[in-house]
Design a protein around this motif. Structure first.
Motif, PDB file in Angstrom:
ATOM      1  N   ALA A   1       0.813  -1.219   0.000  1.00 31.93           N
ATOM      2  CA  ALA A   1       0.000   0.000   0.000  1.00 31.93           C
ATOM      3  C   ALA A   1       0.843   1.264   0.000  1.00 31.93           C
ATOM      4  O   ALA A   1       0.366   2.329  -0.393  1.00 31.93           O
ATOM      5  CB  ALA A   1      -0.931  -0.001   1.209  1.00 31.93           C
ATOM      6  N   SER A   2       2.101   1.154   0.404  1.00 27.86           N
ATOM      7  CA  SER A   2       2.972   2.335   0.440  1.00 27.86           C
ATOM      8  C   SER A   2       3.526   2.686  -0.934  1.00 27.86           C
ATOM      9  O   SER A   2       4.145   3.746  -1.099  1.00 27.86           O
ATOM     10  CB  SER A   2       4.137   2.099   1.401  1.00 27.86           C
ATOM     11  OG  SER A   2       4.948   1.017   0.945  1.00 27.86           O
ATOM     12  N   THR A   3       3.315   1.824  -1.924  1.00 26.41           N
ATOM     13  CA  THR A   3       3.843   2.086  -3.266  1.00 26.41           C
ATOM     14  C   THR A   3       3.327   3.401  -3.827  1.00 26.41           C
ATOM     15  O   THR A   3       4.060   4.143  -4.485  1.00 26.41           O
ATOM     16  CB  THR A   3       3.468   0.929  -4.217  1.00 26.41           C
ATOM     17  OG1 THR A   3       3.960  -0.296  -3.685  1.00 26.41           O
ATOM     18  CG2 THR A   3       4.068   1.150  -5.594  1.00 26.41           C
ATOM     19  N   GLY A   4       2.064   3.716  -3.561  1.00 23.40           N
ATOM     20  CA  GLY A   4       1.497   4.975  -4.052  1.00 23.40           C
ATOM     21  C   GLY A   4       2.237   6.185  -3.514  1.00 23.40           C
ATOM     22  O   GLY A   4       2.459   7.156  -4.246  1.00 23.40           O
ATOM     23  N   LEU A   5       2.638   6.134  -2.245  1.00 23.28           N
ATOM     24  CA  LEU A   5       3.385   7.247  -1.659  1.00 23.28           C
ATOM     25  C   LEU A   5       4.775   7.365  -2.280  1.00 23.28           C
ATOM     26  O   LEU A   5       5.284   8.475  -2.480  1.00 23.28           O
ATOM     27  CB  LEU A   5       3.500   7.065  -0.146  1.00 23.28           C
ATOM     28  CG  LEU A   5       2.192   7.185   0.633  1.00 23.28           C
ATOM     29  CD1 LEU A   5       2.411   6.826   2.098  1.00 23.28           C
ATOM     30  CD2 LEU A   5       1.627   8.603   0.512  1.00 23.28           C
ATOM     31  N   LEU A   6       5.376   6.236  -2.585  1.00 28.70           N
ATOM     32  CA  LEU A   6       6.696   6.270  -3.220  1.00 28.70           C
ATOM     33  C   LEU A   6       6.607   6.855  -4.627  1.00 28.70           C
ATOM     34  O   LEU A   6       7.473   7.642  -5.036  1.00 28.70           O
ATOM     35  CB  LEU A   6       7.285   4.853  -3.263  1.00 28.70           C
ATOM     36  CG  LEU A   6       7.505   4.176  -1.912  1.00 28.70           C
ATOM     37  CD1 LEU A   6       8.112   2.791  -2.098  1.00 28.70           C
ATOM     38  CD2 LEU A   6       8.368   5.027  -0.992  1.00 28.70           C
ATOM     39  N   VAL A   7       5.573   6.481  -5.361  1.00 28.32           N
ATOM     40  CA  VAL A   7       5.365   7.052  -6.695  1.00 28.32           C
ATOM     41  C   VAL A   7       5.110   8.548  -6.595  1.00 28.32           C
ATOM     42  O   VAL A   7       5.622   9.336  -7.404  1.00 28.32           O
ATOM     43  CB  VAL A   7       4.197   6.345  -7.406  1.00 28.32           C
ATOM     44  CG1 VAL A   7       3.858   7.063  -8.711  1.00 28.32           C
ATOM     45  CG2 VAL A   7       4.548   4.891  -7.683  1.00 28.32           C
ATOM     46  N   THR A   8       4.355   8.968  -5.584  1.00 24.18           N
ATOM     47  CA  THR A   8       4.109  10.401  -5.376  1.00 24.18           C
ATOM     48  C   THR A   8       5.415  11.145  -5.109  1.00 24.18           C
ATOM     49  O   THR A   8       5.629  12.244  -5.641  1.00 24.18           O
ATOM     50  CB  THR A   8       3.145  10.608  -4.195  1.00 24.18           C
ATOM     51  OG1 THR A   8       1.901   9.974  -4.485  1.00 24.18           O
ATOM     52  CG2 THR A   8       2.915  12.091  -3.939  1.00 24.18           C
TER      53      THR A   8
END
Length: 208
Positions: free
Chosen positions: A54-61
């Motif tokens: 779920a943290s992948t989105g924050l990394l992409v951001t």
């Protein structure tokens, strides 16, 4: 007008005859090859940093934020300091994600939620460097080469830089047979080698 075959056959003489351009081309290939590790930071975050998917989105951001920052920051550098300074900054920033992963790697598994912030910083710098690997070199050529040579020089560096496409599959193989630290060490060495080569490039702003 020279034919395509004549241009291709003339490339070795072009590179031998202009040492500064040869240095520029090699630096471009080296710094572009830091992508040997770019696809594997997210795997490192999951495997070593133990971050949830779920943290992948924050990394992409964070990576997109780095891309936006690159446009604002590097346009200022280009205008006020010139393309050579831009190239050196990009070579430095290109090695930062690998350096941070190498330093944090042995400890990040025990940091819990704090590990996310480490990887967000890594992906921020990844966004800056990945969005800026090409155009400082093109801008350098625009100021370095005489007008008649610019198409040939840009075409040459763009063609030879296609070698960097081999970096990601090589990175996958390297990770399979070695480890994350070895992979990131290679990426850092490539960035430092490109930076070292850029030191010998002449300043186009002084020349003008």
């Amino acid at each position: 007008v020279a034919s395509f075959g004549q241009v291709v056959r003339g490339l070795p003489d072009l590179l031998r005859g202009d040492r500064s351009f040869s240095r520029l081309v090699i630096a471009r290939i080296l710094v572009g090859s830091v992508t040997v590790a770019s696809s594997f930071y997210v795997l490192h975050a999951a495997d070593i940093g133990q971050l949830p998917l779920a943290s992948t989105g924050l990394l992409v951001t964070a990576q997109v934020s780095g891309s936006l920052a690159a446009g604002l920051l590097m346009s200022y550098v280009q205008d006020h300091l010139g393309p050579l300074a831009h190239i050196r900054i990009i070579c430095t920033l290109a090695g930062l994600p690998a350096l941070l992963a190498l330093v944090a790697g042995p400890f990040v598994a025990g940091w819990g939620g704090a590990a996310l912030y480490v990887y967000m910083v890594i992906f921020f710098f990844l966004g800056i460097s990945m969005s800026s690997l090409g155009w400082p070199f093109f801008n350098y050529i625009l100021e370095y080469a005489v007008e008649e040579q610019r198409p040939l020089y840009i075409g040459t560096i763009n063609t030879l830089a296609a070698l960097v496409m081999l970096a990601p599959p090589f990175g996958g193989w390297l990770l399979r047979v070695t480890s994350y630290p070895a992979l990131f060490a290679v990426a850092l060495a490539l960035a430092l080698s490109a930076l070292a080569l850029s030191v010998g490039l002449p300043s186009t702003r002084r020349a003008h």
